[in-house]
Design a protein around this motif. Structure first.
Motif, PDB file in Angstrom:
ATOM      1  N   LEU A  56       0.583  -1.385   0.041  1.00 25.98           N
ATOM      2  CA  LEU A  56       0.037   0.154   0.021  1.00 25.98           C
ATOM      3  C   LEU A  56       1.148   1.061  -0.229  1.00 25.98           C
ATOM      4  CD1 LEU A  56      -2.709  -0.904   2.803  1.00 25.98           C
ATOM      5  CD2 LEU A  56      -3.337   0.142  -0.264  1.00 25.98           C
ATOM      6  N   LYS A  57       1.613   1.347   0.849  1.00 22.49           N
ATOM      7  CA  LYS A  57       2.974   2.732   0.465  1.00 22.49           C
ATOM      8  C   LYS A  57       3.308   2.254  -0.515  1.00 22.49           C
ATOM      9  CE  LYS A  57       6.488   3.951   3.982  1.00 22.49           C
ATOM     10  NZ  LYS A  57       7.339   3.680   4.388  1.00 22.49           N
ATOM     11  N   GLU A  58       4.143   1.378  -1.092  1.00 21.79           N
ATOM     12  CA  GLU A  58       4.395   1.798  -2.091  1.00 21.79           C
ATOM     13  C   GLU A  58       3.594   2.105  -3.747  1.00 21.79           C
ATOM     14  OE1 GLU A  58       5.983  -1.617  -3.793  1.00 21.79           O
ATOM     15  OE2 GLU A  58       7.148  -2.077  -2.061  1.00 21.79           O
ATOM     16  N   ALA A  59       2.044   1.471  -3.400  1.00 17.43           N
ATOM     17  CA  ALA A  59       1.011   2.016  -4.148  1.00 17.43           C
ATOM     18  C   ALA A  59       0.990   3.416  -4.483  1.00 17.43           C
ATOM     19  CB  ALA A  59      -0.380   1.341  -4.497  1.00 17.43           C
ATOM     20  N   TYR A  60       0.953   4.232  -2.851  1.00 12.88           N
ATOM     21  CA  TYR A  60       0.619   5.672  -2.328  1.00 12.88           C
ATOM     22  C   TYR A  60       2.049   6.709  -2.942  1.00 12.88           C
ATOM     23  CZ  TYR A  60      -3.544   5.047  -0.566  1.00 12.88           C
ATOM     24  OH  TYR A  60      -5.301   4.913   0.432  1.00 12.88           O
ATOM     25  N   ASN A  61       2.587   5.813  -2.445  1.00  6.90           N
ATOM     26  CA  ASN A  61       3.896   7.009  -2.724  1.00  6.90           C
ATOM     27  C   ASN A  61       3.509   7.357  -5.005  1.00  6.90           C
ATOM     28  OD1 ASN A  61       5.519   7.047  -1.265  1.00  6.90           O
ATOM     29  ND2 ASN A  61       7.167   5.393  -1.183  1.00  6.90           N
ATOM     30  N   PHE A  67      -0.049  12.818  -8.963  1.00 10.34           N
ATOM     31  CA  PHE A  67      -0.708  13.771  -8.299  1.00 10.34           C
ATOM     32  C   PHE A  67       0.230  14.948  -8.923  1.00 10.34           C
ATOM     33  CE2 PHE A  67      -3.440  11.555  -4.898  1.00 10.34           C
ATOM     34  CZ  PHE A  67      -4.199  11.739  -5.697  1.00 10.34           C
ATOM     35  N   VAL A  68       2.006  15.297  -8.563  1.00 16.16           N
ATOM     36  CA  VAL A  68       2.207  16.327  -8.859  1.00 16.16           C
ATOM     37  C   VAL A  68       2.472  16.196 -10.507  1.00 16.16           C
ATOM     38  CG1 VAL A  68       4.794  16.602  -8.452  1.00 16.16           C
ATOM     39  CG2 VAL A  68       3.448  15.767  -6.857  1.00 16.16           C
ATOM     40  N   THR A  69       2.209  15.379 -11.202  1.00 14.84           N
ATOM     41  CA  THR A  69       2.618  15.410 -12.414  1.00 14.84           C
ATOM     42  C   THR A  69       1.715  15.739 -13.024  1.00 14.84           C
ATOM     43  OG1 THR A  69       2.674  13.104 -12.604  1.00 14.84           O
ATOM     44  CG2 THR A  69       4.714  14.419 -12.459  1.00 14.84           C
ATOM     45  N   LYS A  72      -4.495  16.210  -8.656  1.00 17.46           N
ATOM     46  CA  LYS A  72      -5.542  15.745  -8.681  1.00 17.46           C
ATOM     47  C   LYS A  72      -7.011  15.713  -9.770  1.00 17.46           C
ATOM     48  CE  LYS A  72      -7.273  15.226  -4.152  1.00 17.46           C
ATOM     49  NZ  LYS A  72      -7.696  15.895  -2.430  1.00 17.46           N
ATOM     50  N   GLN A  73      -7.404  16.461 -10.277  1.00 17.00           N
ATOM     51  CA  GLN A  73      -8.558  16.320 -10.957  1.00 17.00           C
ATOM     52  C   GLN A  73      -8.384  15.308 -12.044  1.00 17.00           C
ATOM     53  OE1 GLN A  73     -11.442  17.923  -9.914  1.00 17.00           O
ATOM     54  NE2 GLN A  73     -12.745  16.349 -11.865  1.00 17.00           N
ATOM     55  N   LYS A  74      -7.065  15.629 -13.141  1.00 20.65           N
ATOM     56  CA  LYS A  74      -7.033  14.552 -13.950  1.00 20.65           C
ATOM     57  C   LYS A  74      -7.099  12.961 -13.385  1.00 20.65           C
ATOM     58  CE  LYS A  74      -5.008  17.602 -17.481  1.00 20.65           C
ATOM     59  NZ  LYS A  74      -3.869  18.029 -18.488  1.00 20.65           N
ATOM     60  N   ILE A  75      -6.601  13.234 -11.752  1.00 19.56           N
ATOM     61  CA  ILE A  75      -6.269  12.282 -11.712  1.00 19.56           C
ATOM     62  C   ILE A  75      -7.623  11.104 -11.292  1.00 19.56           C
ATOM     63  CG2 ILE A  75      -5.304  10.053 -10.024  1.00 19.56           C
ATOM     64  CD1 ILE A  75      -2.837  11.283 -11.887  1.00 19.56           C
ATOM     65  N   LYS A  76      -8.104  11.592 -10.863  1.00 21.52           N
ATOM     66  CA  LYS A  76      -9.289  12.003 -10.647  1.00 21.52           C
ATOM     67  C   LYS A  76     -10.515  11.060 -11.778  1.00 21.52           C
ATOM     68  CE  LYS A  76     -13.765  13.226  -8.061  1.00 21.52           C
ATOM     69  NZ  LYS A  76     -14.188  14.242  -7.423  1.00 21.52           N
ATOM     70  N   ASN A  77     -10.096  11.775 -12.484  1.00 22.52           N
ATOM     71  CA  ASN A  77     -10.566  11.702 -13.947  1.00 22.52           C
ATOM     72  C   ASN A  77     -10.492  10.362 -14.775  1.00 22.52           C
ATOM     73  OD1 ASN A  77     -12.263  14.075 -13.668  1.00 22.52           O
ATOM     74  ND2 ASN A  77     -10.696  15.042 -15.040  1.00 22.52           N
ATOM     75  N   ASP A 119       0.092   9.291 -17.340  1.00 16.01           N
ATOM     76  CA  ASP A 119       1.665   9.205 -17.140  1.00 16.01           C
ATOM     77  C   ASP A 119       2.014   7.765 -16.173  1.00 16.01           C
ATOM     78  OD1 ASP A 119       1.233   9.910 -14.468  1.00 16.01           O
ATOM     79  OD2 ASP A 119       3.122  11.714 -14.333  1.00 16.01           O
ATOM     80  N   GLU A 120       3.697   7.933 -16.716  1.00 21.26           N
ATOM     81  CA  GLU A 120       4.005   6.586 -16.131  1.00 21.26           C
ATOM     82  C   GLU A 120       3.432   6.136 -14.197  1.00 21.26           C
ATOM     83  OE1 GLU A 120       7.896   6.420 -14.964  1.00 21.26           O
ATOM     84  OE2 GLU A 120       8.544   8.238 -15.744  1.00 21.26           O
ATOM     85  N   TYR A 121       3.447   7.397 -13.915  1.00 15.59           N
ATOM     86  CA  TYR A 121       3.385   6.948 -12.200  1.00 15.59           C
ATOM     87  C   TYR A 121       2.258   7.006 -11.855  1.00 15.59           C
ATOM     88  CZ  TYR A 121       7.579   9.648 -11.949  1.00 15.59           C
ATOM     89  OH  TYR A 121       8.785  10.392 -11.688  1.00 15.59           O
ATOM     90  N   PHE A 122       1.245   6.926 -12.387  1.00 16.17           N
ATOM     91  CA  PHE A 122      -0.142   6.871 -12.611  1.00 16.17           C
ATOM     92  C   PHE A 122      -0.078   5.158 -13.008  1.00 16.17           C
ATOM     93  CE2 PHE A 122      -4.793   5.713 -14.438  1.00 16.17           C
ATOM     94  CZ  PHE A 122      -5.632   6.244 -13.481  1.00 16.17           C
ATOM     95  N   ASP A 123       0.073   4.823 -13.599  1.00 14.17           N
ATOM     96  CA  ASP A 123       0.100   3.950 -14.385  1.00 14.17           C
ATOM     97  C   ASP A 123       0.626   2.466 -13.835  1.00 14.17           C
ATOM     98  OD1 ASP A 123      -1.195   5.082 -16.766  1.00 14.17           O
ATOM     99  OD2 ASP A 123       0.715   4.263 -17.924  1.00 14.17           O
TER     100      ASP A 123
END
Length: 200
Positions: A56-61, A67-69, A72-77, A119-123
């Motif tokens: 979970l810690k890895e996934a949240y990281n 979120f940074v790249t 928040k709104q795009k990630i939610k979408n 992006d790669e972080y979201f994936d």
């Protein structure tokens, strides 16, 4: 409770004592086996808990980086509209105790490429979170198993204590009382017959 000091009651009490002793032996054995099963599952549960916490810690990281790249709104979408996992609950028996087994079906990830792509972080976060679903379901099922085993051990312990400290000693006490009374009656009858035979 007062028991009539008769031969028939003595036989009934001896039968009850035999059944109580057999019941005590079976319950005591069941309790020991359940305690071993509980300890085995607690060890597995702690290992699973550490694995869930770490993943979970890895996934949240990864999600925080997304979120940074991307914001928040795009990630939610991105997270909306995807196929949800399905969970089927099936009951199984462990030592005669019904416990749930969670069968999880996690749909595959559909890759959608566009100018406004993830992006790669979201994936990375998506893969990690989806990989956790089955593990969390197994962890939850194990927690229920541990709780139910603990509850059943407690009930069995109460039954064992009742047999050991109440019923078995009570039956033994009543048996001794009847046997002593019957022996006294037998002795009195023997001396009475002896006196009659001597013509006293």
């Amino acid at each position: 409770m007062q028991v009539a000091l008769t031969q028939s009651n003595l036989l009934k009490l001896k039968k009850k004592l035999k059944i109580a002793n057999e019941g005590y032996a079976l319950l005591d054995e069941k309790r020991e086996v359940m305690i071993m099963e509980l300890m085995r599952n607690i060890r597995g549960f702690k290992e699973m808990e550490e694995e869930v916490t770490g993943k979970l810690k890895e996934a949240y990281n990864s999600l925080e980086k997304a979120f940074v790249t991307k914001g928040k709104q795009k990630i939610k979408n991105y997270g909306e509209g995807g196929e949800k996992p399905s969970i089927d609950i099936r009951m199984r028996s462990v030592m005669g105790i019904p416990v749930p087994e969670l069968l999880v079906d996690v749909p595959g990830i559909k890759v959608q490429v566009s100018l406004d792509s993830t992006d790669e972080y979201f994936d990375e976060a998506l893969v990690k979170f989806r990989g956790l679903i089955d593990l969390i379901a197994r962890w939850a099922a194990k927690e229920v198993l541990i709780w139910r085993l603990g509850s059943e051990i407690s009930k069995t312990q109460k039954r064992v204590n009742a047999l050991e400290k109440l019923f078995i000693p009570g039956y033994r006490k009543d048996i001794n009382k009847i046997e002593e009374n019957l022996e006294d009656e037998e002795r009195e009858e023997f001396f009475r017959v002896k006196r009659l035979s001597k013509g006293e």
